[in-house]
Scaffold this motif. Structure first.
Motif, short mmCIF file in Angstrom:
data_model
loop_
_atom_site.label_atom_id
_atom_site.label_comp_id
_atom_site.label_asym_id
_atom_site.label_seq_id
_atom_site.Cartn_x
_atom_site.Cartn_y
_atom_site.Cartn_z
N GLY A 59 1.07 -1.10 0.07
CA GLY A 59 0.33 -0.05 0.08
C GLY A 59 1.13 1.19 -0.12
N VAL A 60 0.23 2.59 0.01
CA VAL A 60 0.98 3.68 0.29
C VAL A 60 1.39 3.69 1.60
CG1 VAL A 60 0.81 6.47 -0.03
CG2 VAL A 60 -0.83 4.89 -0.65
N THR A 61 2.56 2.72 1.68
CA THR A 61 3.36 2.85 2.76
C THR A 61 5.42 3.70 1.83
OG1 THR A 61 4.58 0.82 2.72
CG2 THR A 61 2.72 1.14 4.09
N ALA A 62 6.01 3.65 3.40
CA ALA A 62 7.58 4.13 2.46
C ALA A 62 7.92 3.06 1.67
CB ALA A 62 8.32 4.52 3.79
N SER A 63 7.61 1.39 2.17
CA SER A 63 8.39 0.85 1.06
C SER A 63 7.44 0.73 -0.05
CB SER A 63 8.02 -0.38 1.74
OG SER A 63 8.50 -0.73 3.06
N GLY A 64 6.42 0.80 -0.19
CA GLY A 64 5.17 1.16 -1.69
C GLY A 64 5.69 2.32 -2.16
N ILE A 65 5.99 3.47 -2.31
CA ILE A 65 6.21 4.28 -2.49
C ILE A 65 8.13 4.42 -2.97
CG2 ILE A 65 7.23 6.47 -2.55
CD1 ILE A 65 4.83 6.92 -0.34
N LYS A 66 8.49 3.67 -2.58
CA LYS A 66 9.66 2.96 -2.59
C LYS A 66 10.28 2.05 -4.25
CE LYS A 66 12.47 3.87 1.52
NZ LYS A 66 13.41 3.41 2.18
N ALA A 67 9.48 1.45 -4.04
CA ALA A 67 9.26 0.56 -4.94
C ALA A 67 7.96 1.12 -6.06
CB ALA A 67 7.76 -0.97 -4.58
N ILE A 68 7.43 1.91 -6.21
CA ILE A 68 7.23 2.95 -7.18
C ILE A 68 8.02 4.03 -8.22
CG2 ILE A 68 5.66 4.54 -8.62
CD1 ILE A 68 4.16 1.82 -7.50
N LEU A 69 8.97 4.52 -6.61
CA LEU A 69 10.41 5.54 -7.36
C LEU A 69 11.11 4.07 -8.06
CD1 LEU A 69 10.70 7.74 -4.91
CD2 LEU A 69 9.22 8.14 -6.71
N CYS A 70 10.91 3.23 -7.67
CA CYS A 70 12.65 2.38 -7.97
C CYS A 70 11.76 1.57 -9.58
CB CYS A 70 12.42 1.29 -7.29
SG CYS A 70 13.62 1.04 -6.23
N LEU A 71 10.44 1.24 -9.84
CA LEU A 71 9.54 1.11 -10.72
C LEU A 71 10.11 1.86 -11.56
CD1 LEU A 71 6.61 -0.68 -11.34
CD2 LEU A 71 6.71 1.49 -12.59
N ILE A 72 9.34 3.25 -11.07
CA ILE A 72 9.93 5.26 -12.52
C ILE A 72 10.88 4.56 -12.97
CG2 ILE A 72 9.48 6.84 -12.94
CD1 ILE A 72 7.20 6.76 -11.33
N PHE A 73 12.21 3.93 -12.84
CA PHE A 73 13.69 4.39 -12.08
C PHE A 73 14.18 3.32 -13.21
CE2 PHE A 73 18.16 3.33 -11.22
CZ PHE A 73 18.60 4.56 -11.65
N LEU A 74 13.78 1.97 -13.48
CA LEU A 74 13.61 0.86 -14.02
C LEU A 74 13.41 1.00 -15.44
CD1 LEU A 74 15.50 -1.85 -13.50
CD2 LEU A 74 13.17 -2.61 -13.34
N LEU A 75 11.81 1.32 -15.39
CA LEU A 75 11.78 2.32 -16.65
C LEU A 75 12.13 2.62 -17.84
CD1 LEU A 75 7.83 1.77 -15.88
CD2 LEU A 75 9.06 0.62 -17.22
N LEU A 76 13.00 4.35 -17.26
CA LEU A 76 13.97 4.76 -17.23
C LEU A 76 14.63 4.52 -17.50
CD1 LEU A 76 12.79 8.67 -15.69
CD2 LEU A 76 11.60 7.43 -17.95
N THR A 77 15.71 3.99 -17.46
CA THR A 77 17.43 3.17 -17.46
C THR A 77 17.52 2.53 -17.88
OG1 THR A 77 17.46 3.03 -15.14
CG2 THR A 77 17.89 4.96 -15.71
N SER A 78 16.09 1.12 -17.99
CA SER A 78 16.74 0.10 -18.66
C SER A 78 17.18 0.29 -20.22
CB SER A 78 15.89 -0.97 -18.26
OG SER A 78 16.19 -2.11 -18.55
N PRO A 79 16.19 0.46 -21.32
CA PRO A 79 16.25 0.63 -22.06
C PRO A 79 17.30 1.37 -23.47
CG PRO A 79 14.05 1.53 -22.28
CD PRO A 79 14.98 1.53 -20.44
N VAL A 80 17.85 2.84 -22.44
CA VAL A 80 18.07 3.26 -22.86
C VAL A 80 19.88 2.88 -22.00
CG1 VAL A 80 19.76 5.73 -21.98
CG2 VAL A 80 17.40 5.59 -21.89
N ALA A 81 20.20 2.44 -21.06
CA ALA A 81 21.00 1.72 -20.51
C ALA A 81 21.58 0.48 -22.47
CB ALA A 81 21.50 1.05 -19.68
N ALA A 82 20.58 0.36 -22.31
CA ALA A 82 20.59 -1.54 -22.92
C ALA A 82 20.91 -1.32 -24.30
CB ALA A 82 19.24 -2.15 -23.12
N HIS A 83 20.70 0.56 -25.30
CA HIS A 83 20.94 1.37 -26.00
C HIS A 83 22.11 1.26 -26.36
CE1 HIS A 83 20.49 3.18 -29.78
NE2 HIS A 83 21.11 4.58 -29.33
N ALA A 84 23.24 2.11 -25.04
CA ALA A 84 23.96 2.62 -24.97
C ALA A 84 25.07 1.08 -24.45
CB ALA A 84 24.15 3.05 -23.72
N LEU A 85 24.79 -0.25 -24.93
CA LEU A 85 25.35 -0.81 -24.98
C LEU A 85 25.77 -1.66 -26.03
CD1 LEU A 85 24.95 -3.10 -21.44
CD2 LEU A 85 26.90 -1.80 -21.97
N ALA A 86 24.52 -2.20 -26.86
CA ALA A 86 24.66 -2.21 -27.80
C ALA A 86 25.20 -1.40 -29.25
CB ALA A 86 23.41 -2.55 -28.00
#
Length: 108
Positions: free
Chosen positions: A57-84
Motif C-alpha cells: 500500500g501507500v507506505t514508505a516501502s510502497g513509494i520506494k517500489a514505485i520510484l524504483c519502478l519508474i527509475f527502471l523503466l527510464l534507465t533500462s532501455p537507455v542502458a541497453a541501447h548504449a551497450l548495443a
C-alpha cells in the motif's frame, strides 16, 4: 483482494524474469541478449515492484517500489541501447542469422 492481485503481478513478473534470464543464456549474440534483458527482465522486475507496491500500500516501502519502478523503466532501455551501440562501435559481429542491422543502415 488487492493483495491477491499484487501476488498475481509478482508471479507474472517472476515468469517474465525467468524467460529473460533464459534469453540471456540461450540467445546467440549480444544484441539479442540485450533484447531479452531489456524487454523481459524490465517488464518482469517492474511487475514484481508493482505487485509489492499493491501489497504494502501507500507506505514508505510502497513509494520506494514505485520510484524504483519508474527509475527502471527510464534507465533500462537507455542502458541497453548504449551497450548495443558500444558493441557495434567495437566491432562485435551480429549473429549469422540476423537479417537487419539498423546501425549499419544508419551509417554511423
Amino acid at each position: 483482494m488487492i493483495s491477491k492481485i499484487g501476488f498475481l503481478f509478482m508471479i507474472v513478473g517472476l515468469v517474465f524474469d525467468f524467460f529473460g534470464c533464459l534469453g540471456l543464456l540461450r540467445l546467440p549474440d549480444i544484441y539479442n541478449r540485450l533484447q531479452a534483458a531489456t524487454k523481459c527482465i524490465t517488464l518482469g522486475t517492474c511487475s514484481i515492484l508493482f505487485g509489492m507496491a499493491l501489497i504494502v500500500g501507500v507506505t514508505a516501502s510502497g513509494i520506494k517500489a514505485i520510484l524504483c519502478l519508474i527509475f527502471l523503466l527510464l534507465t533500462s532501455p537507455v542502458a541497453a541501447h548504449a551497450l548495443a551501440k558500444a558493441a557495434h562501435i567495437a566491432g562485435v559481429k551480429l549473429w549469422d542469422g540476423s537479417v537487419v542491422d539498423k546501425y549499419k543502415e544508419d551509417g554511423k
